[in-house]
Design a protein around this motif. Structure first.
Motif, PDB file in Angstrom:
ATOM      1  N   LEU A   1      53.485  32.839  48.705  1.00 17.31           N
ATOM      2  CA  LEU A   1      52.244  32.948  47.939  1.00 17.31           C
ATOM      3  C   LEU A   1      51.730  34.380  47.936  1.00 17.31           C
ATOM      4  O   LEU A   1      51.756  35.062  48.966  1.00 17.31           O
ATOM      5  CB  LEU A   1      51.182  32.030  48.548  1.00 17.31           C
ATOM      6  CG  LEU A   1      49.767  32.121  48.001  1.00 17.31           C
ATOM      7  CD1 LEU A   1      49.720  31.602  46.562  1.00 17.31           C
ATOM      8  CD2 LEU A   1      48.796  31.318  48.868  1.00 17.31           C
ATOM      9  N   GLU A   2      51.287  34.847  46.778  1.00 18.41           N
ATOM     10  CA  GLU A   2      50.510  36.073  46.661  1.00 18.41           C
ATOM     11  C   GLU A   2      49.354  35.797  45.712  1.00 18.41           C
ATOM     12  O   GLU A   2      49.474  34.953  44.804  1.00 18.41           O
ATOM     13  CB  GLU A   2      51.343  37.237  46.138  1.00 18.41           C
ATOM     14  CG  GLU A   2      52.260  37.867  47.174  1.00 18.41           C
ATOM     15  CD  GLU A   2      51.525  38.583  48.298  1.00 18.41           C
ATOM     16  OE1 GLU A   2      50.286  38.747  48.188  1.00 18.41           O
ATOM     17  OE2 GLU A   2      52.180  38.965  49.275  1.00 18.41           O
ATOM     18  N   ILE A   3      48.237  36.458  45.909  1.00 17.03           N
ATOM     19  CA  ILE A   3      47.049  36.302  45.065  1.00 17.03           C
ATOM     20  C   ILE A   3      46.693  37.691  44.539  1.00 17.03           C
ATOM     21  O   ILE A   3      46.392  38.590  45.326  1.00 17.03           O
ATOM     22  CB  ILE A   3      45.875  35.704  45.856  1.00 17.03           C
ATOM     23  CG1 ILE A   3      46.247  34.302  46.365  1.00 17.03           C
ATOM     24  CG2 ILE A   3      44.620  35.640  44.993  1.00 17.03           C
ATOM     25  CD1 ILE A   3      45.221  33.712  47.324  1.00 17.03           C
TER      26      ILE A   3
ATOM     27  N   ILE B   1      36.202  40.229  44.642  1.00 16.25           N
ATOM     28  CA  ILE B   1      35.669  39.730  45.913  1.00 16.25           C
ATOM     29  C   ILE B   1      36.214  38.345  46.214  1.00 16.25           C
ATOM     30  O   ILE B   1      36.623  38.051  47.348  1.00 16.25           O
ATOM     31  CB  ILE B   1      34.132  39.743  45.883  1.00 16.25           C
ATOM     32  CG1 ILE B   1      33.629  41.195  45.880  1.00 16.25           C
ATOM     33  CG2 ILE B   1      33.560  38.991  47.073  1.00 16.25           C
ATOM     34  CD1 ILE B   1      32.125  41.341  45.797  1.00 16.25           C
ATOM     35  N   THR B   2      36.259  37.473  45.197  1.00 19.28           N
ATOM     36  CA  THR B   2      36.796  36.128  45.404  1.00 19.28           C
ATOM     37  C   THR B   2      38.250  36.183  45.847  1.00 19.28           C
ATOM     38  O   THR B   2      38.658  35.471  46.774  1.00 19.28           O
ATOM     39  CB  THR B   2      36.671  35.302  44.112  1.00 19.28           C
ATOM     40  OG1 THR B   2      35.294  35.204  43.739  1.00 19.28           O
ATOM     41  CG2 THR B   2      37.237  33.909  44.306  1.00 19.28           C
ATOM     42  N   CYS B   3      39.061  37.021  45.196  1.00 17.75           N
ATOM     43  CA  CYS B   3      40.475  37.102  45.561  1.00 17.75           C
ATOM     44  C   CYS B   3      40.657  37.703  46.952  1.00 17.75           C
ATOM     45  O   CYS B   3      41.565  37.292  47.696  1.00 17.75           O
ATOM     46  CB  CYS B   3      41.238  37.903  44.518  1.00 17.75           C
ATOM     47  SG  CYS B   3      41.505  36.983  42.978  1.00 17.75           S
ATOM     48  N   ALA B   4      39.819  38.654  47.312  1.00 17.21           N
ATOM     49  CA  ALA B   4      39.887  39.203  48.672  1.00 17.21           C
ATOM     50  C   ALA B   4      39.576  38.105  49.700  1.00 17.21           C
ATOM     51  O   ALA B   4      40.238  38.000  50.739  1.00 17.21           O
ATOM     52  CB  ALA B   4      38.915  40.363  48.823  1.00 17.21           C
ATOM     53  N   GLU B   5      38.583  37.272  49.400  1.00 17.06           N
ATOM     54  CA  GLU B   5      38.239  36.168  50.298  1.00 17.06           C
ATOM     55  C   GLU B   5      39.371  35.140  50.362  1.00 17.06           C
ATOM     56  O   GLU B   5      39.695  34.623  51.443  1.00 17.06           O
ATOM     57  CB  GLU B   5      36.941  35.511  49.838  1.00 17.06           C
ATOM     58  CG  GLU B   5      35.726  36.410  49.987  1.00 17.06           C
ATOM     59  CD  GLU B   5      34.487  35.846  49.299  1.00 17.06           C
ATOM     60  OE1 GLU B   5      34.643  34.893  48.490  1.00 17.06           O
ATOM     61  OE2 GLU B   5      33.376  36.350  49.555  1.00 17.06           O
TER      62      GLU B   5
ATOM     63  N   GLY C   1      45.586  33.728  54.894  1.00 22.36           N
ATOM     64  CA  GLY C   1      46.285  34.520  55.887  1.00 22.36           C
ATOM     65  C   GLY C   1      47.128  35.633  55.304  1.00 22.36           C
ATOM     66  O   GLY C   1      48.084  36.093  55.946  1.00 22.36           O
ATOM     67  N   LEU C   2      46.782  36.073  54.098  1.00 24.15           N
ATOM     68  CA  LEU C   2      47.523  37.151  53.453  1.00 24.15           C
ATOM     69  C   LEU C   2      46.933  38.500  53.859  1.00 24.15           C
ATOM     70  O   LEU C   2      45.745  38.606  54.179  1.00 24.15           O
ATOM     71  CB  LEU C   2      47.470  36.995  51.937  1.00 24.15           C
ATOM     72  CG  LEU C   2      48.035  35.683  51.377  1.00 24.15           C
ATOM     73  CD1 LEU C   2      47.787  35.606  49.875  1.00 24.15           C
ATOM     74  CD2 LEU C   2      49.516  35.556  51.698  1.00 24.15           C
ATOM     75  N   ALA C   3      47.752  39.531  53.819  1.00 22.34           N
ATOM     76  CA  ALA C   3      47.282  40.875  54.163  1.00 22.34           C
ATOM     77  C   ALA C   3      46.164  41.303  53.223  1.00 22.34           C
ATOM     78  O   ALA C   3      46.173  40.988  52.026  1.00 22.34           O
ATOM     79  CB  ALA C   3      48.445  41.864  54.080  1.00 22.34           C
ATOM     80  N   ALA C   4      45.168  42.001  53.771  1.00 22.81           N
ATOM     81  CA  ALA C   4      44.062  42.517  52.952  1.00 22.81           C
ATOM     82  C   ALA C   4      44.569  43.684  52.119  1.00 22.81           C
ATOM     83  O   ALA C   4      44.968  44.710  52.671  1.00 22.81           O
ATOM     84  CB  ALA C   4      42.917  42.960  53.848  1.00 22.81           C
TER      85      ALA C   4
ATOM     86  N   HIS D   1      42.815  44.697  49.095  1.00 21.72           N
ATOM     87  CA  HIS D   1      41.734  45.190  48.259  1.00 21.72           C
ATOM     88  C   HIS D   1      40.936  46.173  49.111  1.00 21.72           C
ATOM     89  O   HIS D   1      41.176  46.289  50.321  1.00 21.72           O
ATOM     90  CB  HIS D   1      40.851  44.033  47.786  1.00 21.72           C
ATOM     91  CG  HIS D   1      41.565  43.061  46.892  1.00 21.72           C
ATOM     92  ND1 HIS D   1      42.217  41.956  47.384  1.00 21.72           N
ATOM     93  CD2 HIS D   1      41.748  43.036  45.557  1.00 21.72           C
ATOM     94  CE1 HIS D   1      42.765  41.281  46.388  1.00 21.72           C
ATOM     95  NE2 HIS D   1      42.506  41.915  45.271  1.00 21.72           N
ATOM     96  N   PRO D   2      39.982  46.887  48.540  1.00 24.44           N
ATOM     97  CA  PRO D   2      39.156  47.736  49.397  1.00 24.44           C
ATOM     98  C   PRO D   2      38.509  46.921  50.511  1.00 24.44           C
ATOM     99  O   PRO D   2      38.131  45.761  50.312  1.00 24.44           O
ATOM    100  CB  PRO D   2      38.093  48.286  48.434  1.00 24.44           C
ATOM    101  CG  PRO D   2      38.703  48.172  47.080  1.00 24.44           C
ATOM    102  CD  PRO D   2      39.583  46.959  47.121  1.00 24.44           C
ATOM    103  N   ALA D   3      38.374  47.520  51.676  1.00 22.86           N
ATOM    104  CA  ALA D   3      37.768  46.802  52.798  1.00 22.86           C
ATOM    105  C   ALA D   3      36.332  46.373  52.469  1.00 22.86           C
ATOM    106  O   ALA D   3      35.870  45.335  52.936  1.00 22.86           O
ATOM    107  CB  ALA D   3      37.792  47.691  54.043  1.00 22.86           C
ATOM    108  N   ARG D   4      35.640  47.157  51.662  1.00 20.33           N
ATOM    109  CA  ARG D   4      34.282  46.808  51.216  1.00 20.33           C
ATOM    110  C   ARG D   4      34.247  46.820  49.689  1.00 20.33           C
ATOM    111  O   ARG D   4      33.757  47.763  49.060  1.00 20.33           O
ATOM    112  CB  ARG D   4      33.269  47.818  51.778  1.00 20.33           C
ATOM    113  CG  ARG D   4      33.186  47.873  53.292  1.00 20.33           C
ATOM    114  CD  ARG D   4      32.669  46.558  53.883  1.00 20.33           C
ATOM    115  NE  ARG D   4      31.343  46.237  53.414  1.00 20.33           N
ATOM    116  CZ  ARG D   4      30.215  46.684  53.991  1.00 20.33           C
ATOM    117  NH1 ARG D   4      30.294  47.483  55.043  1.00 20.33           N
ATOM    118  NH2 ARG D   4      29.045  46.335  53.530  1.00 20.33           N
ATOM    119  N   PRO D   5      34.784  45.787  49.047  1.00 22.59           N
ATOM    120  CA  PRO D   5      34.858  45.799  47.579  1.00 22.59           C
ATOM    121  C   PRO D   5      33.509  45.899  46.894  1.00 22.59           C
ATOM    122  O   PRO D   5      33.414  46.419  45.788  1.00 22.59           O
ATOM    123  CB  PRO D   5      35.556  44.473  47.245  1.00 22.59           C
ATOM    124  CG  PRO D   5      35.407  43.622  48.465  1.00 22.59           C
ATOM    125  CD  PRO D   5      35.382  44.567  49.618  1.00 22.59           C
TER     126      PRO D   5
END
Length: 367
Positions: free
Chosen positions: A45-47, A56-60, A66-69, A71-75
């Motif tokens: 799976l990848e999102i 923000i939703t996709c980062a959440e 359990g996927l690697a972050a 996106h920006p740490a503070r989107p």
């Protein structure tokens, strides 16, 4: 493809994107996690997304699965225009003077006094969290400002900022865990507003090695350092050059640019920024940008009510023209719609500049 919009693949996908249209799954955003689990099954799976409204939703969701972050740490620093300008200003990056309304748009008298004394007229009103110029208006007089304030009194999430008199540009880079790699800078044909009223939109690349390109990439590094440089993403910064030759940041996005700017980057720097943005989120390798010696431009032509596409102008540059569905038949809408997309490229900047001028003035669509 997953969306909460009531739209088919032709709307969700860019109309001129090549290849077969993917299947589109519709679900309220609160049900995306369940739908993703159902669709993925036991497969890897990848999102990924290139929609600013989904960052923000996709980062959440990536965190939930359990996927690697990636996106920006503070989107929110790249999405909320007030937070964005506060962090940039604190880091010494020039931004327009701005006035947020944290408690909602006040009554006309209070609002007018604050706006005129702190921002001045003309002024630009913007939602705190929107993209693609949605909700943006330029208010040039007390009467226009009073009318806008009266209409929006009490509403949350609005801000007013300084109107900048200058030329407008953008700069793009790839951010990977603290490093911002320059890709491409460009100049806009004009403000990215009023296509429904008939304005032509467009822009062109700024040659590598030029003073403006160097300054733009330096600015982009400062922007990323101020807003957050952890993660893997494309950064797109829009800025103005004032009459005093000052660079002022207008907007920043942690995603690939819209319109045909990603295609310009492919022609000019050897990589398509939309493809790079998806690859970064999926953990795939991306190529290093490289100057190709090609300059490129894009022009969007509106089709107005009662018009349809009629002809393409003669140009010297190589080109790719897409006549959109809105212009293939007589346009029956109440305002202008995007009718023609034109991509132009040449190794000669003067040839390209002449062709952009032709494309921007030509009568592509007529009654």
């Amino acid at each position: 493809m997953l969306t909460d919009a009531d739209a088919d693949a032709d709307v969700v996908m860019r109309e001129d994107a090549p290849g077969e249209r993917p299947k589109v799954h519709h679900a309220p955003r609160g049900e995306w996690s369940k739908v993703i689990r159902s669709l993925a099954g036991v497969s890897p799976l990848e999102i990924v997304t290139n929609d600013e409204y989904c960052l923000i939703t996709c980062a959440e969701l990536r965190g939930e699965f359990g996927l690697a972050a990636r996106h920006p740490a503070r989107p929110e620093h790249y999405i909320d225009k007030v937070l964005m300008k506060e962090h940039l200003a604190a880091a010494g990056v020039r931004v327009p003077r701005f006035l947020p309304f944290p408690d909602g748009v006040p009554n006309p008298e209070t609002a007018l006094e604050s706006i005129v004394s702190r921002i001045g007229l003309p002024a630009v009103v913007k939602p705190r969290r929107e993209a693609n110029s949605r909700g943006v208006s330029i208010l040039r007089s007390d009467a226009e400002m009073r009318s806008w304030v009266t209409e929006h009194q009490g509403e949350l999430d609005w801000q007013v900022e300084e109107f900048l008199d200058g030329t407008f540009h953008h700069v793009n880079g790839v951010v990977t865990d603290g490093t911002t790699t320059p890709v491409q800078a460009g100049t806009y044909l004009g403000p990215l507003l009023d296509l429904p009223s008939g304005r032509r939109l467009g822009g062109w690349t700024i040659p590598y090695g030029s003073s403006l390109a160097r300054r733009a990439h330096e600015l982009n590094r400062a922007v990323v350092a101020a807003l957050g440089d952890q993660g893997g993403f494309v950064v797109h910064t829009e800025f103005a050059v004032t009459r005093d030759d000052e660079l002022v940041v207008v907007e920043v996005a942690a995603r690939a640019p819209g319109a045909l700017v990603s295609e310009l980057a492919r022609l000019h720097a050897g990589l398509n920024l939309e493809e790079v943005n998806f690859a970064l989120q999926a953990g795939l390798p991306v190529p290093a940008p490289r100057p190709t010696g090609v300059e490129a431009a894009w022009v969007w032509v509106p089709v107005m009510p009662g018009e349809r596409y009629r002809r393409t102008p003669p140009t010297t540059s190589e080109r790719l023209v897409h006549v959109r569905k809105a212009a293939q038949q007589v346009h029956t809408g109440a305002s202008g719609a995007l009718g023609v997309s034109a991509l132009l490229w040449s190794a000669d900047p003067d040839v390209l500049a002449a062709d952009v001028e032709i494309a921007a003035a030509f009568e592509w669509c007529a009654v």
